[in-house]
Design an enzyme around this catalytic site. Structure first.
Site, PDB file in Angstrom:
ATOM      1  N   HIS A 151     -33.187  13.716   1.688  1.00 18.42           N
ATOM      2  CA  HIS A 151     -33.669  14.939   2.369  1.00 18.42           C
ATOM      3  C   HIS A 151     -34.674  14.554   3.461  1.00 18.42           C
ATOM      4  CE1 HIS A 151     -35.498  18.845   2.934  1.00 18.42           C
ATOM      5  NE2 HIS A 151     -34.951  19.389   1.848  1.00 18.42           N
ATOM      6  N   GLU A 168     -29.983  15.643   6.574  1.00 18.42           N
ATOM      7  CA  GLU A 168     -29.906  15.093   5.225  1.00 18.42           C
ATOM      8  C   GLU A 168     -28.506  14.557   4.927  1.00 18.42           C
ATOM      9  OE1 GLU A 168     -31.397  18.113   2.469  1.00 18.42           O
ATOM     10  OE2 GLU A 168     -32.426  19.064   4.138  1.00 18.42           O
TER      11      GLU A 168
HETATM   12  C1  BG6 Z   1     -33.142  22.147   2.350  1.00 15.00           C
HETATM   13  C2  BG6 Z   1     -32.466  23.399   1.847  1.00 15.00           C
HETATM   14  O1  BG6 Z   1     -32.361  21.043   2.045  1.00 15.00           O
HETATM   15  O2  BG6 Z   1     -34.417  22.022   1.692  1.00 15.00           O
HETATM   16  C3  BG6 Z   1     -33.372  24.592   2.111  1.00 15.00           C
HETATM   17  O3  BG6 Z   1     -31.199  23.541   2.475  1.00 15.00           O
HETATM   18  C4  BG6 Z   1     -34.737  24.385   1.474  1.00 15.00           C
HETATM   19  O4  BG6 Z   1     -32.745  25.773   1.623  1.00 15.00           O
HETATM   20  C5  BG6 Z   1     -35.304  23.056   1.987  1.00 15.00           C
HETATM   21  O5  BG6 Z   1     -35.593  25.451   1.805  1.00 15.00           O
HETATM   22  C6  BG6 Z   1     -36.679  22.716   1.399  1.00 15.00           C
HETATM   23  O6  BG6 Z   1     -36.641  22.679   0.014  1.00 15.00           O
HETATM   24  P1  BG6 Z   1     -37.925  22.378  -0.842  1.00 15.00           P
HETATM   25  O7  BG6 Z   1     -37.507  22.582  -2.260  1.00 15.00           O
HETATM   26  O8  BG6 Z   1     -38.319  20.950  -0.563  1.00 15.00           O
HETATM   27  O9  BG6 Z   1     -38.987  23.340  -0.366  1.00 15.00           O
END
Ligand code: BG6
Length: 302
Positions: free
Chosen positions: A170, A273
Site C-alpha cells: 500500500h 498499490e
Molecule cells: C486504500 C483503500 O487502499 O486504503 C481506501 O482503497 C482506504 O478505501 C485507504 O481508505 C486507506 O486505508 P487505511 O485503512 O490505511 O486508512
C-alpha cells in the site's frame, strides 16, 4: 525478542544498520547504502522512508504519522495481508488485514556484492492474528535498498486445504502536488470505482486527480509510472505476481476526517498499490507459494 539491545547485539557487525526506538515500544531500523537511505519499523515490517541520495524522498510519510503499538502508520509502505480492504465476511476484523499492526522479526541483514542491502522479515503471529487467519502458512518479506527499492512478499500454504489470499503493498509516494501529477500505464484497464459506489468503469488515458480517488484496477500488467512535473521526476513501478493496482488519494474532506495527514498533507502523496484484490485474490493450494514483488525507481527529468 525484538528489544533494542537484542537487535543491536545480533546485528553488531552490520555497520550499514542502526536501530532506535522512535516511540515507546516502537523500534525502527535505519539502513544506509551508497545509493539511498531507508527506515523500517519492525511493527508491520513497515518501510517508513526511502530517499535516494541527492533526491527528495520517494516514499511519503505523513508529518502527523503516529507511532504506537497496534496502530498503523500513515504513509510509507503498509503491508495489507492476508486480505485487502474489508474482510470478506467478518466486519469486526481490521481493514487491510493484521500484518501491518503486528510485530515482525528481522531474520537477516546482508550487504550484497553490488552494495545494496537486503533485509528479510517474518511476521510474529499473535493470538488475534491466529484467530483471524486459521490457516497454516509461512510468510517472508524481503526489502532491498539500493538505487531502487525492491520489495517481495511471499506466502506459502503449509496447510492441508487451499486458502484465499488478498494483499497489497500500500505504498504512499511523495509528489510535489497531486493536482498536477498523473499515473500512466493503466489505460484500457477496467477498474472498480469505490468513490462511485463500486461502479465498474474503464480507464481512458492517464489518471489525473481533482478529487477523492479510490480505485482498484483489474488485470494490470505490472508496469506503471507516476509523472510529477513539480518535483520534475517520474517514479517507475514495476511488479510481478500482481494482477491488480489500487490508486488512492483521500483529498481534503477524507484526509481531514482521518486526522493524521497534517495540513494539506494529501497534496503531497498518492498511493499506487501493487495488489491482488477483488477479482484477483489468489487461491493458494497446499504446498504452493505465491510471491508478489515490486520495484520502485525515481528518475529525475532533464
Ligand atoms: C486504500 C483503500 O487502499 O486504503 C481506501 O482503497 C482506504 O478505501 C485507504 O481508505 C486507506 O486505508 P487505511 O485503512 O490505511 O486508512
Amino acid at each position: 525478542m525484538n528489544t533494542l539491545e537484542n537487535l543491536q547485539r545480533r546485528f553488531a557487525s552490520a555497520d550499514f544498520l542502526s536501530f532506535s526506538a522512535i516511540a515507546p515500544g516502537f523500534i525502527a531500523v535505519q539502513v544506509r547504502t551508497d545509493f539511498s537511505a531507508a527506515t523500517i519499523a519492525l511493527q508491520g515490517a513497515h518501510i517508513m522512508t526511502w530517499q535516494p541520495n541527492g533526491q527528495e524522498p520517494v516514499i511519503w510519510l505523513s508529518p502527523q504519522a503516529k507511532f504506537a503499538p497496534g496502530k498503523s502508520i500513515r504513509g510509507g509502505v503498509p503491508l495489507c495481508w492476508p486480505w485487502f480492504g474489508a474482510h470478506a465476511t467478518e466486519a469486526a476484523y481490521p481493514g487491510h488485514g493484521f500484518a501491518r499492526t503486528i510485530a515482525w522479526e528481522l531474520m537477516d541483514a546482508l550487504k550484497l556484492p553490488d552494495g545494496r542491502v537486503r533485509l528479510s522479515f517474518e511476521p510474529v503471529m499473535n493470538n488475534a492474528a491466529r484467530a483471524q487467519w486459521p490457516h497454516a502458512s509461512t510468510v517472508h518479506y524481503n526489502i532491498t535498498v539500493g538505487q531502487e527499492l525492491d520489495v517481495a512478499l511471499s506466502t506459502t500454504n503449509t496447510d492441508t486445504t487451499p486458502f484465499q489470499l488478498g494483499q497489497a503493498l500500500h505504498t504512499y509516494f511523495e509528489i510535489g502536488d497531486i493536482r498536477q501529477a498523473s499515473v500512466v500505464g493503466l489505460a484500457g484497464c477496467d477498474f472498480i470505482d469505490k468513490v462511485a459506489g463500486g461502479a465498474r468503469l474503464q480507464q481512458d488515458g492517464a489518471i489525473n486527480f481533482s478529487g477523492e480517488t479510490d480505485r482498484v484496477y483489474l488485470g494490470t500488467t505490472g508496469c506503471c509510472e507516476i509523472r510529477d512535473p513539480v518535483l520534475q521526476r517520474t517514479i517507475l513501478i514495476t511488479s510481478t505476481g500482481s494482477r491488480s493496482t489500487v490508486v488512492w488519494t483521500p483529498w481534503t474532506e477524507k484526509a481531514e476526517k482521518m486526522g493524521d495527514f497534517g495540513p494539506d498533507g494529501y497534496l503531497k502523496m498518492v498511493c499506487v498499490e501493487t495488489a491482488n484484490a477483488v477479482d484477483d485474490v489468489i487461491t493458494l493450494a497446499p504446498g504452493e507459494t505465491h510471491c508478489m514483488a515490486a520495484q520502485y525507481r525515481a528518475i529525475k527529468h532533464g
